[in-house]
Scaffold this motif. Structure first.
Motif, PDB file in Angstrom:
ATOM      1  N   SER A  31       0.809  -1.212   0.000  1.00 57.98           N
ATOM      2  CA  SER A  31       0.000   0.000   0.000  1.00 57.98           C
ATOM      3  C   SER A  31       0.843   1.263   0.000  1.00 57.98           C
ATOM      4  N   PHE A  32       2.011   1.209   0.668  1.00 60.26           N
ATOM      5  CA  PHE A  32       2.744   2.447   0.878  1.00 60.26           C
ATOM      6  C   PHE A  32       4.144   2.452   0.292  1.00 60.26           C
ATOM      7  N   ALA A  33       4.651   1.337  -0.172  1.00 59.12           N
ATOM      8  CA  ALA A  33       5.963   1.335  -0.810  1.00 59.12           C
ATOM      9  C   ALA A  33       5.863   1.972  -2.183  1.00 59.12           C
ATOM     10  N   THR A  34       7.007   2.427  -2.712  1.00 63.80           N
ATOM     11  CA  THR A  34       6.994   3.042  -4.033  1.00 63.80           C
ATOM     12  C   THR A  34       7.019   2.001  -5.134  1.00 63.80           C
ATOM     13  N   GLY A  35       7.034   0.720  -4.786  1.00 64.64           N
ATOM     14  CA  GLY A  35       7.147  -0.368  -5.758  1.00 64.64           C
ATOM     15  C   GLY A  35       6.229  -0.276  -6.952  1.00 64.64           C
ATOM     16  N   ASP A  40       6.091   0.438 -13.017  1.00 61.21           N
ATOM     17  CA  ASP A  40       5.659   0.933 -14.322  1.00 61.21           C
ATOM     18  C   ASP A  40       6.717   1.835 -14.954  1.00 61.21           C
ATOM     19  N   GLY A  41       7.788   2.122 -14.235  1.00 62.46           N
ATOM     20  CA  GLY A  41       8.939   2.800 -14.817  1.00 62.46           C
ATOM     21  C   GLY A  41       8.919   4.316 -14.765  1.00 62.46           C
ATOM     22  N   THR A  42       7.745   4.922 -14.626  1.00 64.75           N
ATOM     23  CA  THR A  42       7.655   6.374 -14.683  1.00 64.75           C
ATOM     24  C   THR A  42       8.302   7.029 -13.463  1.00 64.75           C
ATOM     25  N   ASN A  88      17.732  33.502  -6.489  1.00 63.64           N
ATOM     26  CA  ASN A  88      18.522  33.267  -7.702  1.00 63.64           C
ATOM     27  C   ASN A  88      18.546  31.792  -8.087  1.00 63.64           C
ATOM     28  N   LYS A  89      17.390  31.137  -7.942  1.00 62.07           N
ATOM     29  CA  LYS A  89      17.290  29.720  -8.275  1.00 62.07           C
ATOM     30  C   LYS A  89      16.100  29.463  -9.191  1.00 62.07           C
ATOM     31  N   THR A  90      16.254  28.461 -10.043  1.00 68.69           N
ATOM     32  CA  THR A  90      15.134  27.947 -10.818  1.00 68.69           C
ATOM     33  C   THR A  90      14.961  26.472 -10.471  1.00 68.69           C
ATOM     34  N   PHE A  91      13.725  26.017 -10.536  1.00 66.90           N
ATOM     35  CA  PHE A  91      13.389  24.631 -10.214  1.00 66.90           C
ATOM     36  C   PHE A  91      12.532  24.083 -11.340  1.00 66.90           C
ATOM     37  N   HIS A  92      12.886  22.907 -11.869  1.00 67.44           N
ATOM     38  CA  HIS A  92      12.095  22.328 -12.947  1.00 67.44           C
ATOM     39  C   HIS A  92      12.002  20.824 -12.790  1.00 67.44           C
ATOM     40  N   ILE A  93      10.891  20.270 -13.303  1.00 69.35           N
ATOM     41  CA  ILE A  93      10.592  18.841 -13.192  1.00 69.35           C
ATOM     42  C   ILE A  93      10.433  18.265 -14.592  1.00 69.35           C
ATOM     43  N   TRP A  94      11.140  17.140 -14.837  1.00 66.02           N
ATOM     44  CA  TRP A  94      11.072  16.443 -16.121  1.00 66.02           C
ATOM     45  C   TRP A  94      10.568  15.028 -15.901  1.00 66.02           C
ATOM     46  N   LYS A  95       9.749  14.561 -16.825  1.00 65.17           N
ATOM     47  CA  LYS A  95       9.138  13.236 -16.698  1.00 65.17           C
ATOM     48  C   LYS A  95       9.811  12.243 -17.643  1.00 65.17           C
ATOM     49  N   TYR A  96      10.055  11.035 -17.116  1.00 67.49           N
ATOM     50  CA  TYR A  96      10.636   9.960 -17.921  1.00 67.49           C
ATOM     51  C   TYR A  96       9.852   8.675 -17.678  1.00 67.49           C
ATOM     52  N   GLU A  97       9.771   7.847 -18.705  1.00 71.96           N
ATOM     53  CA  GLU A  97       9.072   6.574 -18.597  1.00 71.96           C
ATOM     54  C   GLU A  97       9.986   5.456 -18.106  1.00 71.96           C
ATOM     55  N   SER A  98      11.298   5.656 -18.202  1.00 70.89           N
ATOM     56  CA  SER A  98      12.258   4.641 -17.768  1.00 70.89           C
ATOM     57  C   SER A  98      13.639   5.267 -17.716  1.00 70.89           C
ATOM     58  N   PHE A  99      14.570   4.581 -17.067  1.00 69.13           N
ATOM     59  CA  PHE A  99      15.941   5.055 -17.043  1.00 69.13           C
ATOM     60  C   PHE A  99      16.581   4.914 -18.418  1.00 69.13           C
ATOM     61  N   ALA A 100      16.141   3.914 -19.169  1.00 74.72           N
ATOM     62  CA  ALA A 100      16.644   3.756 -20.534  1.00 74.72           C
ATOM     63  C   ALA A 100      16.250   4.955 -21.389  1.00 74.72           C
ATOM     64  N   GLN A 101      15.021   5.452 -21.194  1.00 72.51           N
ATOM     65  CA  GLN A 101      14.589   6.633 -21.940  1.00 72.51           C
ATOM     66  C   GLN A 101      15.429   7.844 -21.563  1.00 72.51           C
ATOM     67  N   LEU A 137       6.261   9.348  -7.911  1.00 75.31           N
ATOM     68  CA  LEU A 137       5.007   9.657  -7.242  1.00 75.31           C
ATOM     69  C   LEU A 137       4.676   8.522  -6.275  1.00 75.31           C
ATOM     70  N   VAL A 138       4.211   8.854  -5.075  1.00 68.21           N
ATOM     71  CA  VAL A 138       3.797   7.798  -4.166  1.00 68.21           C
ATOM     72  C   VAL A 138       2.565   7.111  -4.763  1.00 68.21           C
ATOM     73  N   PRO A 139       2.343   5.838  -4.462  1.00 64.49           N
ATOM     74  CA  PRO A 139       1.266   5.075  -5.135  1.00 64.49           C
ATOM     75  C   PRO A 139      -0.129   5.655  -4.983  1.00 64.49           C
ATOM     76  N   TRP A 140      -0.377   6.404  -3.896  1.00 56.30           N
ATOM     77  CA  TRP A 140      -1.730   6.907  -3.672  1.00 56.30           C
ATOM     78  C   TRP A 140      -1.945   8.305  -4.248  1.00 56.30           C
ATOM     79  N   CYS A 141      -1.021   8.778  -5.064  1.00 50.50           N
ATOM     80  CA  CYS A 141      -1.135  10.130  -5.608  1.00 50.50           C
ATOM     81  C   CYS A 141      -0.950  10.121  -7.112  1.00 50.50           C
ATOM     82  N   GLU A 142      -1.781  10.863  -7.812  1.00 48.29           N
ATOM     83  CA  GLU A 142      -1.616  11.094  -9.242  1.00 48.29           C
ATOM     84  C   GLU A 142      -1.190  12.541  -9.458  1.00 48.29           C
ATOM     85  N   LEU A 143      -0.445  12.773 -10.518  1.00 51.78           N
ATOM     86  CA  LEU A 143       0.030  14.121 -10.801  1.00 51.78           C
ATOM     87  C   LEU A 143      -1.138  15.018 -11.183  1.00 51.78           C
ATOM     88  N   GLY A 144      -1.277  16.122 -10.458  1.00 50.56           N
ATOM     89  CA  GLY A 144      -2.369  17.045 -10.704  1.00 50.56           C
ATOM     90  C   GLY A 144      -1.965  18.170 -11.646  1.00 50.56           C
TER      91      GLY A 144
END
Length: 253
Positions: A31-35, A40-42, A88-101, A137-144
């Motif tokens: 229920s609570f592990a990131t497994g 699914d690789g994302t 003097n900082k910028t913060f950005h988030i990038w999405k990947y489907e796998s480490f191979a990607q 993302l933790v298993p109980w959360c979807e990206l909003g």
């Protein structure tokens, strides 16, 4: 009942108890592990750039002009400047489907002459520091997402070792208690995989800094929030937050 029959009954009871314990442990872990997210690789890469103070405007203008060269290779979730909690900082988030990607993207960027000549070679001298983390993302959360422009708050929790199997349920309850107040919107809860471990990032959206401030004061008086936070804080080592302002080219506004 004979001694053998008694022994058999006791042995069966022990086996049943062991089976139930294993089932309970599996339910908590699953229920609570990131497994499930790792399976699914994302995953998401968090990048923080510290820009030379005199170069911030030039950096943002250059990025705004050339960000399409980067997003042609992989999707950008959001791009912000820090207003409070760091300068003097910028913060950005990038999405990947796998480490191979991700590896393929990094290779493609290294061979992209337009990216290197028009952006990278001009941008790097403007920086003082680069940092990155990999998070799921933790298993109980979807990206909003946000329906309209606003500001974002990134709250970083350094948790006691043990992972979500230890603190996941109480942490989830604390997050949900804040969500139910309605003063802010949850965008995502992320658990680090590479970088500083035992760390959770929570990204919130608010209409404005003032609405966030008034809502937070209200939440601190809500007994549901107080009780949930009191339960969760026993697993907390430290926390930090910053106010983020989305750039003109950020998908999350």
């Amino acid at each position: 009942m004979s001694p053998i029959q008694i022994y058999k009954k006791e042995y069966e009871a022990v086996l049943l108890t062991c089976f139930l314990i294993k089932c309970f442990h599996f339910q908590v872990s699953s229920s609570f592990a990131t497994g499930p997210r790792q399976h699914d690789g994302t995953f998401y890469e968090f990048r923080t750039y510290t820009v030379k103070p005199s170069k911030m405007k030039e950096f943002l203008d250059l990025t705004n002009k050339n960000i399409h060269l980067r997003t042609a290779h992989s999707p950008l979730v959001g791009y912000w400047t820090l207003e409070l909690g760091g300068l003097n900082k910028t913060f950005h988030i990038w999405k990947y489907e796998s480490f191979a990607q991700r590896t393929a993207v990094r290779t493609a960027l290294a061979n992209d002459q337009a990216w290197k000549e028009k952006y990278l070679s001009q941008m790097l001298p403007m920086l003082d520091k680069q940092e990155n983390e990999i998070a799921y993302l933790v298993p109980w959360c979807e990206l909003g997402s946000s329906e309209k422009d606003g500001v974002y708050e990134l709250v970083t929790f350094n948790m006691k070792p043990g992972g979500p199997a230890v603190w996941g349920q109480s942490f989830k309850a604390a997050i949900n208690a804040h969500v139910k107040t309605g003063y802010t919107k949850l965008i995502g809860v992320f658990h680090t995989e590479y970088g500083n471990l035992n760390r959770v990032h929570v990204l919130w959206w608010s209409e404005s800094p003032d609405s966030r401030a008034s809502g937070r004061h209200y939440a601190h008086e809500d007994p549901r929030v107080v009780a949930a936070v009191r339960e969760s804080v026993q697993f907390l080592e430290s926390q930090q937050n910053c106010l983020l302002v989305p750039t003109a080219f950020s998908p999350l506004k």
